[in-house]
Scaffold this motif. Structure first.
Motif, PDB file in Angstrom:
ATOM      1  N   ALA A 182       0.827  -1.214   0.000  1.00  0.00           N
ATOM      2  CA  ALA A 182       0.000   0.000   0.000  1.00  0.00           C
ATOM      3  C   ALA A 182       0.859   1.261   0.000  1.00  0.00           C
ATOM      4  O   ALA A 182       0.332   2.364   0.089  1.00  0.00           O
ATOM      5  N   GLY A 183       2.177   1.083  -0.115  1.00  0.00           N
ATOM      6  CA  GLY A 183       3.118   2.202  -0.001  1.00  0.00           C
ATOM      7  C   GLY A 183       2.753   3.446  -0.786  1.00  0.00           C
ATOM      8  O   GLY A 183       2.648   4.527  -0.212  1.00  0.00           O
ATOM      9  N   PRO A 184       2.535   3.319  -2.127  1.00  0.00           N
ATOM     10  CA  PRO A 184       2.240   4.527  -2.911  1.00  0.00           C
ATOM     11  C   PRO A 184       1.010   5.268  -2.404  1.00  0.00           C
ATOM     12  O   PRO A 184       1.002   6.504  -2.346  1.00  0.00           O
ATOM     13  N   VAL A 185      -0.048   4.502  -2.015  1.00  0.00           N
ATOM     14  CA  VAL A 185      -1.269   5.160  -1.541  1.00  0.00           C
ATOM     15  C   VAL A 185      -0.984   5.916  -0.251  1.00  0.00           C
ATOM     16  O   VAL A 185      -1.373   7.085  -0.084  1.00  0.00           O
ATOM     17  N   ILE A 186      -0.265   5.254   0.673  1.00  0.00           N
ATOM     18  CA  ILE A 186       0.065   5.903   1.947  1.00  0.00           C
ATOM     19  C   ILE A 186       0.918   7.146   1.696  1.00  0.00           C
ATOM     20  O   ILE A 186       0.707   8.205   2.304  1.00  0.00           O
ATOM     21  N   ALA A 187       1.877   7.020   0.772  1.00  0.00           N
ATOM     22  CA  ALA A 187       2.742   8.173   0.466  1.00  0.00           C
ATOM     23  C   ALA A 187       1.919   9.344  -0.042  1.00  0.00           C
ATOM     24  O   ALA A 187       2.120  10.492   0.370  1.00  0.00           O
ATOM     25  N   VAL A 188       0.953   9.069  -0.950  1.00  0.00           N
ATOM     26  CA  VAL A 188       0.130  10.154  -1.499  1.00  0.00           C
ATOM     27  C   VAL A 188      -0.712  10.782  -0.392  1.00  0.00           C
ATOM     28  O   VAL A 188      -0.828  12.013  -0.295  1.00  0.00           O
TER      29      VAL A 188
END
Lengths: 281, 233
Positions: free
Chosen positions: A101-107
């Motif tokens: 889920a990294g990219p979503v959390i980063a955004v």
């Protein structure tokens, strides 16, 4: 460094909400597609990450255009650097803790810091730009998408740490593949320029949204080609497709940009060569 | 463990505030200064602060190779940033004096607060001063010291987090994180001063508490993320 902007909102043919959707959805689809298809089909699919970054870049440039039109007082580049500064903090955090889920959390976290900085800019620093809060949130999120997208296309994954099976590295992570190697600096500057440059280059009373965005596509394509060049020397991503598609996008968007420049200019004329000494006498 | 992490978060936040303070002291002239129409170095805050900060990081990192002493590492970062800004201002000054042919003069004050030299007589008509007067130069050196101190403090705090990362990864992540924080804390004060400032004698300098508050909040948030990302907490 130009002060930029004439004060007041910018006219836009494409509503900002469509661009937000384009940036967030396109960006995340590109990043996730690159991740999964690189696993399933092979390293050549890593170019999808750069396409995701391109969506983020165009969105970011559109948001910069809107907010910088009010006149930031410091020149347009500052906001691009701010976007990438926040983006890199949020991307490191999101990818390190988020796993898949990294990219979503980063955004999400980039938007959060962007929101806070936007509120601080208006309430504490008294900048008094009505769309500052929204634009700051957008620009920071676009910065995070750009960083993650370009990283993914460089190494074929957005996982932060190396994947090690029986003591052998089977897939390089962002930490080793992009940050330790220093390619992150390339992303920082290429991505930052792509977000801040289009409006900076086109600003003025005759600035048009489609011309600025065509320039953003063109700059994004250059960032994509750069990511492709890096990908050719990393083991888990393939650069040739990224470079080819990047060149194709660059050619199309540059022609589009040049067409719009000619459309908006009063007259385009060839000056010829400088006169020789005899001709001057 | 948690206390140590909390201390690191506080140190990083303090570093961000120091950078934010430092930017207020560096004579940033922007585009007008590049045309010798305003006092200061002819480029933006971000570029100047980033230049000073990154040099500070390099010198702090170099010192970290040879010693663990916090005082030496911070001093090294501070001096590195000071040298960087001094050289930039000095070479810029040569260009203003020998290239453009204008004397260094401030339009914001009548007398230079340090040398007590008259300023307004030397300001060309239609400009807001030119070159880098003594007060701005000294202010810039102090600003760079604060910026370099802040940058190396962030770097040092990040690198003292205990975790199981390989050392090369650790250094890479910590430095890029420090650079990210540096950019954020260079742009926030830049918005506060509206892009240009002459130094501590500029009336805009009085606005610095606002930027300190803004930097405190933004850096604190980012510091928590940084410490968690690197593996603390």
């Amino acid at each position: 460094m130009s002060v930029g902007g004439g004060g007041g909102g910018a006219h836009a043919a494409i509503p900002q909400n469509n661009l937000i959707a384009f940036g967030v959805i396109g960006g995340l689809i590109g990043i996730y597609a690159a991740y999964f298809l690189t696993d399933i089909i092979g390293p050549s699919m890593s170019f999808l990450g750069a396409l995701g970054a391109l969506c983020g870049i165009v969105w970011g440039a559109a948001a910069v255009r809107r907010v910088a039109n009010y006149g930031l007082g410091t020149g347009v580049p500052s906001i691009g650097m701010l976007a990438l500064g926040i983006g890199i903090i949020a991307a490191t955090f999101g990818l390190a803790v988020g796993g898949i889920a990294g990219p979503v959390i980063a955004v999400i976290f980039a938007s959060l810091i962007g929101l806070v900085v936007g509120i601080l800019a208006n309430k504490v620093l008294n900048m008094g730009i009505p769309i500052m809060v929204q634009s700051m949130t957008e620009i920071a999120a676009a910065g995070a998408i750009t960083i993650i997208g370009l990283s993914t296309s460089m190494i074929g994954t957005f996982m932060f740490f190396d994947e090690v099976v029986n003591g052998v590295v089977v897939a390089q992570g962002v930490a080793t593949g992009v940050m330790t190697t220093g390619y992150i600096a390339v992303i920082f500057i290429a991505g930052g320029l792509a977000i801040l440059h289009p409006y900076n280059a086109n600003l003025g009373p005759d600035e048009k949204q489609d011309r600025t965005l065509a320039c953003a596509f063109e700059k994004g394509a250059i960032a994509m080609i750069t990511a492709g060049i890096v990908a050719t020397i990393t083991p888990f991503a393939s650069g040739s497709l990224t470079i080819l598609i990047g060149v194709a996008i660059w050619y199309i968007s540059f022609s589009g940009f040049y067409k719009r420049v000619k459309r908006d200019a009063y007259r385009v004329t060839g000056t010829g060569l400088l006169p020789s000494k005899e001709e001057l006498e | 463990m948690i206390t140590a992490d909390f201390l690191n978060i506080i140190l990083i936040t303090l570093g961000g505030i120091l950078i934010s303070m430092g930017v207020h002291l560096i004579p940033v002239g922007g585009a007008p200064a590049a045309m010798a129409q305003a006092t200061g170095v002819g480029t933006g805050t971000v570029q100047l602060a980033a230049g000073a900060g990154l040099t500070g990081l390099v010198t702090a990192g170099f010192m970290m190779n040879v010693t663990d002493s916090m005082a030496l590492i911070l001093a090294s970062g501070t001096v590195g940033a000071m040298i960087m800004i001094s050289v930039t201002m000095l070479v810029g000054q040569w260009i203003y004096v020998y290239g453009v042919g204008c004397p260094a003069a401030s339009a914001k004050v009548k007398y230079d607060p340090i040398t007590k030299d008259r300023q307004d007589l030397y300001v060309s008509q239609g400009t807001e001063g030119h070159g880098i007067p003594t007060a701005s130069f000294i202010s810039g050196v102090i600003g760079a010291a604060l910026g370099g101190l802040g940058g190396s403090l962030i770097y040092y705090a990040l690198l003292s987090i205990e975790n199981g990362l390989p050392e090369a990864d650790f250094v890479g992540i910590a430095s890029i994180f420090a650079i990210g924080l540096f950019f954020v804390n260079a742009v926030i004060p830049s918005y506060n001063i509206g892009g240009t400032i002459e130094g501590f004698h500029d009336p805009k300098f009085k606005r610095f508490p606002k930027a300190v508050i803004a930097s405190f909040v933004a850096t604190f948030l980012a510091a928590i993320m940084g410490v968690v990302a690197i593996g603390g907490m």
